[in-house]
Every structure is written in C-alpha cells, then in structure tokens.
Design an enzyme around this catalytic site. Structure first.
Site, PDB file in Angstrom:
ATOM      1  CE  LYS A 216      -3.622   2.403   2.535  1.00 49.04           C
ATOM      2  NZ  LYS A 216      -4.609   2.404   3.599  1.00 49.04           N
ATOM      3  CD  GLU A 222       9.163  -5.979   7.214  1.00 48.00           C
ATOM      4  OE1 GLU A 222       8.895  -4.860   6.706  1.00 48.00           O
ATOM      5  OE2 GLU A 222       8.917  -6.269   8.400  1.00 48.00           O
ATOM      6  N   GLY A 277      -4.872  -1.906   4.866  1.00 47.95           N
ATOM      7  CA  GLY A 277      -4.063  -3.034   4.401  1.00 47.95           C
ATOM      8  C   GLY A 277      -4.723  -4.378   4.659  1.00 47.95           C
ATOM      9  NE  ARG A 278      -6.611  -3.876  10.775  1.00 49.44           N
ATOM     10  CZ  ARG A 278      -5.963  -2.729  10.961  1.00 49.44           C
ATOM     11  NH1 ARG A 278      -4.779  -2.548  10.387  1.00 49.44           N
ATOM     12  NH2 ARG A 278      -6.477  -1.755  11.672  1.00 49.44           N
ATOM     13  CD  GLU A 363      -1.961  -4.420  11.328  1.00 49.68           C
ATOM     14  OE1 GLU A 363      -2.581  -4.367  10.249  1.00 49.68           O
ATOM     15  OE2 GLU A 363      -0.725  -4.536  11.369  1.00 49.68           O
ATOM     16  CG  HIS A 394      -4.472 -36.273  15.939  1.00 51.35           C
ATOM     17  ND1 HIS A 394      -4.685 -37.531  16.453  1.00 51.35           N
ATOM     18  CD2 HIS A 394      -5.452 -36.051  15.027  1.00 51.35           C
ATOM     19  CE1 HIS A 394      -5.741 -38.075  15.843  1.00 51.35           C
ATOM     20  NE2 HIS A 394      -6.225 -37.195  14.977  1.00 51.35           N
ATOM     21  CE  LYS A 514       5.588  -0.912  10.205  1.00 52.41           C
ATOM     22  NZ  LYS A 514       4.584  -0.314   9.341  1.00 52.41           N
TER      23      LYS A 514
HETATM   24  O1  F6P Z   1       3.170  -2.827   9.756  1.00 51.11           O
HETATM   25  C1  F6P Z   1       1.829  -3.115   9.632  1.00 51.11           C
HETATM   26  C2  F6P Z   1       1.328  -2.811   8.258  1.00 51.11           C
HETATM   27  O2  F6P Z   1       1.239  -1.438   8.095  1.00 51.11           O
HETATM   28  C3  F6P Z   1       0.009  -3.488   7.981  1.00 51.11           C
HETATM   29  O3  F6P Z   1      -1.058  -2.777   8.463  1.00 51.11           O
HETATM   30  C4  F6P Z   1       0.044  -3.618   6.508  1.00 51.11           C
HETATM   31  O4  F6P Z   1      -0.885  -4.545   6.031  1.00 51.11           O
HETATM   32  C5  F6P Z   1       1.475  -4.055   6.305  1.00 51.11           C
HETATM   33  O5  F6P Z   1       2.192  -3.303   7.267  1.00 51.11           O
HETATM   34  C6  F6P Z   1       2.038  -3.839   4.943  1.00 51.11           C
HETATM   35  O6  F6P Z   1       1.999  -2.494   4.556  1.00 51.11           O
HETATM   36  P1  F6P Z   1       2.193  -2.095   3.054  1.00 51.11           P
HETATM   37  O7  F6P Z   1       1.127  -2.711   2.251  1.00 51.11           O
HETATM   38  O8  F6P Z   1       2.136  -0.594   3.050  1.00 51.11           O
HETATM   39  O9  F6P Z   1       3.553  -2.584   2.618  1.00 51.11           O
END
Ligand code: F6P
Length: 552
Positions: A216, A222, A277-278, A363, A394, A514
């Site tokens: 987003k 990452e 995002g979620r 979240e 199990h 972060k």
């Molecule tokens: O760190 C949490 C978050 O902001 C989530 O809410 C989001 O889904 C995820 O990181 C990834 O964010 P982006 O889509 O901006 O890379």
C-alpha cells in the site's frame, strides 16, 4: 463526513453504556446453567439459535447464552451506535478518525453501475476501472501473450508483500488452489529474512518469472528489500541489458514511490487510502490471486463479499450473523474472561485462514484506548489462533477439552468436498461434529464410571464440556463462499470495535518497533563502535554481542 477528533463517533468507554451493568447483572445471575442444561430446558434451542446468511448456515446454539443474553447484547450494539456506524462506513464517512480516513472496503465489491460518491468522486467507477485493467493484464499473462524479456511466456508469479499485502492473497490463493492455473507456479514472499526470497526463487527461471510487488505504502522495509533482491536476481540471471520491466508490476496507492523504485506507473495497479491493508485482498492487492484463478472467479469472490455486506447492512441486528458473532466474542471476552478465540476450519484449503484472521482481528481491535483517547476500561481483542481440523485434534485440542482456559471456538466446514476421494469427507465431517459436541456437552464423572473406567482414572477422563462454539456450515468452497466468509469476519471485527469504542482501522502500535529497527540497523553494521546509549542495557549488550559474532 466524520470528524478527525473522533468526537462524532466516540461514545466513551463501553462501561458507560447503560446496558453494561445489565449484562454484568445477567452474568452474575448465570448460576450453574451449562450448555447441557440450556439444551435440556429448551427443546427448541437447536432449531431456533441458528442464522442463515449468504449460504452460511450458522449454528449458535452451543453457546453460553439465553434469548435474554442475546437481546441484551443486541441492545448493547444499538447503544454503542452500531447501526449508525455501519451507515457511516458504507456511505464513506471518515470513521477511521485517528487517520482521518474513510473505510470503504465495501466499495471494492459493489457491482458496476452502483454509485458511491466520496469527496466528489464515484469510487465504484474507479474500482471497476482498476478491476478492468487487472483483468486485461491477467488475461495477457495467463494466455501467454505477455512475454518476459527473452520472449518467453510467464510460468511463475511471485507476490512480494507483507501483512495485508501478503496474508490475504496467500490465504485466498491456497483456499482456491483447486481453481488456479496449475501450469503456473505461484509463490508468496513476505519475510525480510533472506531465506524467504532465496527459497521462493531457487528453482525458478528468471526469464519466465513475474514479480508482483504489493505494498500500500511502497516504503515497507521487508517488501522493498525483497523487491530489490528480486531485481538483482533477475539481472544476475538475465544479464544487465535485460528489460526487467517485463518482469515487474506494482500494486500500491503510492505512485511516487513506485516510480522512485523504478517501476513504470503504467505497470502499476492502484487502490486508495480508504482501503486498509488488512481489508485489501479484494482490491488490486488481489492481483496475484486473479492471475491464479482468473478474472471471472475473482469477480465471483467479490460477489460473495458484497452479498455479506448487504446482509450486514439490511438485516436486523438480532438476525445479523457478523453482528451476533461479534457480540458473542464480546460476551466471552468481557464477561467470561476468555483470552483467546480459536478458528478451526475443517478444510485443508483454508490452512492460512487463521493466520489471515490474526491480522484482521488483532491489528484491528488490539487497542487500549477509545476513539477519544480514554482507556477502554475492558478487555478488547481476544488472541485469535487456529489450525485446520483434523490436525489440531492431535495437538492442542487436549487443552480445548480439558485445559483450564475457556476458549470459544468457530468450527467451519463445507458439506460438499472439493476432493471427494473415498470416504475422507464423511470422516472429516464426523470429526468436526464430534468435536463441537464433546466441547459443549463433555462427559460427566457418572458417565465415565458407567463406561467402566476405574475410579483412580475417573477424574482424568471427565470431560468438563460447557465450552462454547459456533459451527459454520457452507455448501462448497468456491470464490463466492470464500468472499462471503472473509466479509463475515471483517464485519465481526467492525462490530467488536464499535462496541469497545476503539478505532479498528488504524495500527499505531506497529510503528515504534519499525522506528527502533531503523535506528538499530546502522548500529549493527557500522564500522566504528556504535553509540547505543539511546537503548536499554539489555538491547545494547545483545547488539554488541551480535556485532562481535559477525566479526564487527
Ligand atoms: O506494519 C503493519 C502494516 O502497516 C500493515 O497494516 C500492513 O498490512 C502491512 O504493514 C504492509 O503495509 P504495506 O502494504 O504498506 O507494505
């Protein structure tokens, strides 16, 4: 259109609701009633405490509730303004007050031809424009018309994203794998641990691989790190003159960052800040899924989402499935002390559904202050977890059956098997029904004795029962039913967030970590001994020890 301060929607802590003490009194008067006794006293219970919504048959009878409990919980939802908030959300008001944003994932699945004007723009038209571009692109890739830089068609697609830009696509891809293109390999890379991208690409041919960089914000550490590594991998495989643009597309709301990364915005699929995002798997973030299952199936999934939205909007609260499930969660969390909530899909294809729900629920509602910034005063989100049945049986079901915590459960199954091999499905379903039965009704000491168990083992073999569960039965796992299920839980989260009075659409709690990682990174890698005085002694010592092990 809402209010940045939150005051429009803020009703203070839920404990200030007049219904709260009524619920407390109701709980205090609960006495010795059990699921067994509730069924014994009320022969119509199994038939009455069910709800059918969008092809989901929900059995709510194995809960520690009476009609009075449900009526009180519904009154609580009304008192907290749930109907008004549903209305506000679906009309584009800025109900994410701490970020001053609309919350319009429902617009992502509104049918073409409907209209929703937000800030003077019809967002439904915009949604369908992007869906059309996604469909064209998917068709070009799936048909082989889209060629990589050496002229070969694409046979592997790697989604790079994390959180909402990963969990939704990977969950849905795995759920609908039986409908996906089996001649194209799909991978999902999220972790900044280099192992993730190395393993995901190790057996792929760069000349036939496409990366879908999904973020987003397009600044997530990452994702950007993995995207850069993917680009290096392509260049080292294809040579410095390769046209990497044939192997990269971006999904984002941030065109400037996409361009800065070096992806042409013509190869970008956009969405909007009003999609959290979620809550984004049905936006362009679902591009990798559409590549897997095709545009028609993706649209079927959107129809399932939309049907559940309609159910939320138009059903009376007392027959509204997401509302009732959300309220049951509040009941157990705040009146029975349940710390966690387990989701048990008896469907192997839903293996990632619990992980998806973890972000959606925790979240969203893992919050401690109200919209107005006051302490919430009660427990908010439970810890959500789960595994597909029968594997969990199990493993951790021992605790569910005889452990000390109360863990409300959602059982979930499809009547029709996707893979109807032998008698597997009947066995699967006999297990899910048996587990819900045993959790609810247990086995008393007398029953254990009557089964001939020696006295010294009776206490060990007593099954306490009285452990509540919802059973959701659907006809078949399809894109439509998956969409309806995801929307169901989205609205469970909305219901709970409104009752607790929190902002379910922000996530400030993830930011400080972060920021600190950003400060620690140079300290871990610097040539000189770093200044770690800003950190606590434990963290500083670990950082120095790490440097020493790495020879720095
Ligand atoms: O760190 C949490 C978050 O902001 C989530 O809410 C989001 O889904 C995820 O990181 C990834 O964010 P982006 O889509 O901006 O890379």
């Amino acid at each position: 259109m809402g209010d940045a301060s939150g005051s429009t929607w803020d009703r203070g802590p839920v404990t200030t609701s007049a219904v709260w003490p009524e619920l407390q009194a109701h709980r205090a008067a609960w006495g010795s009633r059990t699921i067994r006794s509730l069924f014994a006293e009320d022969r119509g219970r199994a038939g009455r405490l069910t709800v059918d919504a969008v092809g989901i048959h929900a059995d709510l009878s194995k809960h520690l509730v009476t009609d009075e409990t449900l009526a009180l919980l519904v009154r609580l939802a009304e008192d907290r303004g749930l109907p008004e908030r549903i209305d506000a959300m679906t009309s584009g008001a800025r109900i994410n007050t701490t970020e001053h944003r609309s919350v319009l994932h429902v617009a992502l699945r509104m049918p073409r031809g409907e209209t929703l004007i937000v800030d003077g723009v019809d967002v439904v038209t915009e949604v369908h424009d992007v869906l059309g571009r996604m469909a064209d692109f998917s068709e070009r890739v799936r048909s082989g018309e889209w060629k990589g830089s050496t002229g070969k068609p694409i046979t592997a697609i790697v989604n790079i994203g994390i959180g909402g830009s990963d969990l939704g696509p990977v969950m849905a891809y795995r759920a609908l794998r039986h409908q996906s293109r089996r001649d194209i390999t799909f991978r999902f890379v999220s972790n900044v641990d280099g192992t993730d991208i190395v393993e995901a690409t190790s057996d792929l041919d760069p000349s036939e691989t496409m990366f879908v960089v999904s973020s987003k914000t397009f600044v997530t550490q990452e994702t950007m790190t993995n995207a850069l590594t993917a680009r290096s991998w392509l260049i080292s495989g294809l040579g410095p003159d390769a046209d990497v643009s044939k192997h990269f597309v971006a999904v984002s709301t941030n065109a400037a960052e996409v361009e800065r990364f070096g992806i042409d915005t013509a190869a970008m699929f956009g969405f909007w800040e009003w999609v959290g995002g979620r809550y984004s798997m049905d936006s362009a973030i679902g591009l990798s899924l559409m590549l897997a299952i095709g545009a028609d199936a993706f649209r079927d999934m959107l129809s399932g989402f939309h049907a559940m939205d309609e159910h939320l909007i138009h059903s009376d609260l007392s027959r509204n499935l997401p509302v009732l499930m959300g309220l049951l969660g509040v009941w157990y969390r705040d009146f029975w002390g349940a710390q966690s909530h387990v989701v048990l899909p008896y469907e192997q294809y839903l293996e990632r559904f619990p992980a998806y729900l973890q972000q959606l629920t925790m979240e969203s509602n893992g919050k401690s202050v109200t919209l107005g910034g006051e302490p919430v005063g009660v427990d908010t989100s439970a810890i959500w977890w789960g595994e597909p049945g029968t594997n969990g049986q199990h493993s951790f079901y021992q605790l569910l059956h005889q452990g000390t915590p109360l863990v409300p459960a959602d059982f979930l199954f499809f009547a029709q098997p996707v893979n109807g091999v032998g008698d597997h499905h009947d066995k699967l379903i006999s297990n899910v029904l048996a587990q819900a039965h045993v959790l609810g009704f247990g086995r008393t000491a007398d029953e254990v004795r009557a089964a001939g168990v020696p006295e010294d083992l009776v206490a060990h073999k007593v099954m306490p029962g009285n452990r509540p569960s919802t059973t959701l039965m659907l006809d078949r796992l399809t894109p439509y039913s998956l969409g309806s299920l995801v929307a169901l839980y989205e609205h469970v989260v909305l219901t709970q967030g409104v009752v607790w009075g929190v902002d379910s659409f922000d996530q400030w709690g993830v930011e400080l970590g972060k920021e600190m990682a950003g400060k620690l990174l140079p300290a871990l890698t610097a040539d000189d001994i770093p200044d770690l005085s800003a950190f606590d002694a434990s963290t500083a010592t670990l950082a120095l020890r790490y440097r020493s092990v790495r020879g720095r």
